[in-house]
Enzyme design. Structure first.
Site, PDB file in Angstrom:
ATOM      1  N   LYS A 105      34.086  30.102  10.448  1.00 15.44           N
ATOM      2  CA  LYS A 105      33.351  29.356  11.469  1.00 15.44           C
ATOM      3  C   LYS A 105      33.061  27.917  11.035  1.00 15.44           C
ATOM      4  O   LYS A 105      32.747  27.075  11.863  1.00 15.44           O
ATOM      5  CB  LYS A 105      32.068  30.095  11.836  1.00 15.44           C
TER       6      LYS A 105
HETATM    7  C1  LIG Z   1      32.536  35.354  14.024  1.00 15.84           C
HETATM    8  C2  LIG Z   1      33.231  36.208  13.060  1.00 15.84           C
HETATM    9  C3  LIG Z   1      34.268  37.073  13.440  1.00 15.84           C
HETATM   10  C4  LIG Z   1      34.682  37.259  14.881  1.00 15.84           C
HETATM   11  O1  LIG Z   1      35.350  36.139  15.395  1.00 15.84           O
HETATM   12  P1  LIG Z   1      35.559  36.004  16.989  1.00 15.84           P
HETATM   13  O2  LIG Z   1      36.201  34.676  17.162  1.00 15.84           O
HETATM   14  O3  LIG Z   1      34.199  36.082  17.614  1.00 15.84           O
HETATM   15  O4  LIG Z   1      36.427  37.136  17.419  1.00 15.84           O
HETATM   16  C5  LIG Z   1      34.932  37.793  12.451  1.00 15.84           C
HETATM   17  N1  LIG Z   1      34.573  37.698  11.147  1.00 15.84           N
HETATM   18  C6  LIG Z   1      33.565  36.869  10.752  1.00 15.84           C
HETATM   19  C7  LIG Z   1      33.229  36.820   9.305  1.00 15.84           C
HETATM   20  C8  LIG Z   1      32.865  36.105  11.671  1.00 15.84           C
HETATM   21  O5  LIG Z   1      31.866  35.317  11.257  1.00 15.84           O
END
Ligand SMILES: *Cc1c(COP(=O)(O)O)cnc(C)c1O
Length: 421
Positions: A105
């Site tokens: 993220k």
């Molecule tokens: C947010 C997140 C996900 C999921 O990603 P999406 O784009 O919402 O499908 C998976 N793994 C981690 C570690 C995350 O922080």
């Protein structure tokens, strides 16, 4: 390029409007008006990841106020390694855990921060978090003078290390511990947006995963590594994506649509089964999220599903384009233990869902597993399973040592309003 709503492709807006609105006026999500088709040879020629990323993103920002700043935004956002490594025959790890808050993220949040900086407006970003989003956004926007960030997290319900990554930043970041659940935090965000005068006075905007500014940059590393892979092995690698709101998979799908050499698209979810039920039954029924070990994927109504459905409007087209597997907590734990025994690797519970799914796919085909977060954030889950201590990186230990005072609020709008005035 213009962007259109998934519910009405006559409703066109500029990238600036799409960024600031978050959601389209009709409740749909913004998607690029067209996905430009690439010539692979042009991208094979790009020498560095940065040049590759700039070339990929350029058409989306053409003729906008961001066009000239795009190279700089990329340089500042993509300032950490995203390596690909072979873990076993035909199994590769794409490590997205090297950013400042140790999850993928960071890429989207840092890029979004760069875009908002160009807008140069007074804004308040409000975000509800069950862990990784809040920390990535807090870190990316820390120190911005004209942008205030309010991060709502459920008090005592997220990992201590995740909390340290939300609370240890500059004055412009306001972390609020809500006496309630993650759903209460999300409801508070929705309520804040529904009060028009509040929204206008604060110039409220959002930074959640429906924001197009977070999705576009996620295409870059998927496109880059599939291209490099194809150059080396003349094969298109499949991608196994640990998924919750499906933002990551949407980016992956778009990169494939543009013509990058990506093979099979595989969604790994935790025990939240809205998508696997849909694929087996044909009925899409959003559920209430249930808590699992992979908490950043605890989603019962994946917000980006609407974007995938827009591109794949019939049940058959969607079913043919995507494979979906649901993974239980027990399987997550076993996979964490298994990876440590077999490879001496620490994997986080989210990554473990994809590793588990990899075992059920053909060993004759290459697959890239997306390592979406670092194991060190989930020490309390992993360490007891393997009876081993995960080393703490310097940046995190600095945050963990900070003394922070928490602002605690009740899960209602008047408490939120009171701390902001
Ligand atoms: C947010 C997140 C996900 C999921 O990603 P999406 O784009 O919402 O499908 C998976 N793994 C981690 C570690 C995350 O922080």
């Amino acid at each position: 390029m213009d962007f259109v709503s998934t519910r009405d492709n006559n409703q066109k807006v500029s990238i600036k409007e799409a960024l600031l609105n978050g959601l389209a006026k009709d409740g749909g999500l913004y998607v690029p008006e067209i996905l430009p088709k690439i010539v692979l040879a042009d991208f094979i020629k790009q020498n560095t990841f940065l040049d590759f990323a700039k070339a990929l993103l350029a058409p989306f920002f053409k003729n906008s106020l961001f066009e000239k700043k795009l190279p700089l935004i990329c340089e500042q956002a993509f300032n950490f390694d995203i390596p690909l490594e072979e873990v076993d025959t035909n199994t590769f790890f794409l490590s997205l855990n090297r950013g400042p808050t140790l999850s993928f993220k960071d890429v989207g949040a840092r890029f979004l921060a760069g875009l908002f900086k160009v807008l140069n407006q007074n804004l308040t970003i409000i975000v509800a978090t069950s862990g990784d989003t809040g920390s990535a956004v807090a870190s990316a926007f820390s120190g911005y003078t004209n942008i205030k960030v309010i991060v709502l997290f459920p008090k005592d319900k997220i990992a201590k290390r995740q909390e340290a990554q939300i609370t240890g930043f500059d004055k412009n970041i306001l972390p609020l511990a809500v006496l309630g659940t993650f759903d209460d935090c999300q409801d508070l965000v929705k309520e804040a947006f529904s009060h028009q005068s509040f929204r206008e006075t604060l110039h409220l905007t959002s930074a959640n995963s429906i924001n197009i500014g977070r999705l576009l940059p996620q295409m870059t590393y998927l496109a880059y590594w599939s291209t490099r892979f194809y150059q080396s092995y003349q094969k298109k690698p499949g991608m196994i994506v640990p998924s919750g709101n499906l933002g990551h998979m949407t980016a992956c799908f778009w990169a494939k649509q543009m013509g990058f050499p990506i093979g099979e698209l595989v969604i790994a979810t935790n025990a939240n089964q809205t998508l696997s039920h849909y694929i087996s039954s044909g009925q899409y029924k959003p559920q209430k999220a249930i808590p699992t070990l992979a908490n950043a994927m605890d989603v019962g109504a994946p917000s980006n599903f609407e974007r995938l459905q827009y591109a794949l409007p019939t049940f058959d087209s969607l079913k043919n384009a995507l494979q979906i597997f649901s993974v239980s907590d027990k399987a997550i734990e076993e996979t964490i233990i298994d990876y440590f025994k077999r490879y001496r690797r620490f994997i986080c519970p989210h990554t473990a869902t994809a590793c588990f799914v990899r075992e059920s796919l053909s060993k004759d085909k290459p697959f890239i597993v997306l390592e979406t977060a670092d194991s060190v954030k989930f020490d309390t889950i992993i360490e007891p399973l393997i009876d081993e201590t995960i080393p703490v990186p310097e940046a995190l230990s600095v945050l963990l040592k900070k003394n922070v005072t928490q602002t605690v609020i009740e899960p209602n709008f008047s408490s939120l309003k009171a701390v902001l005035s």
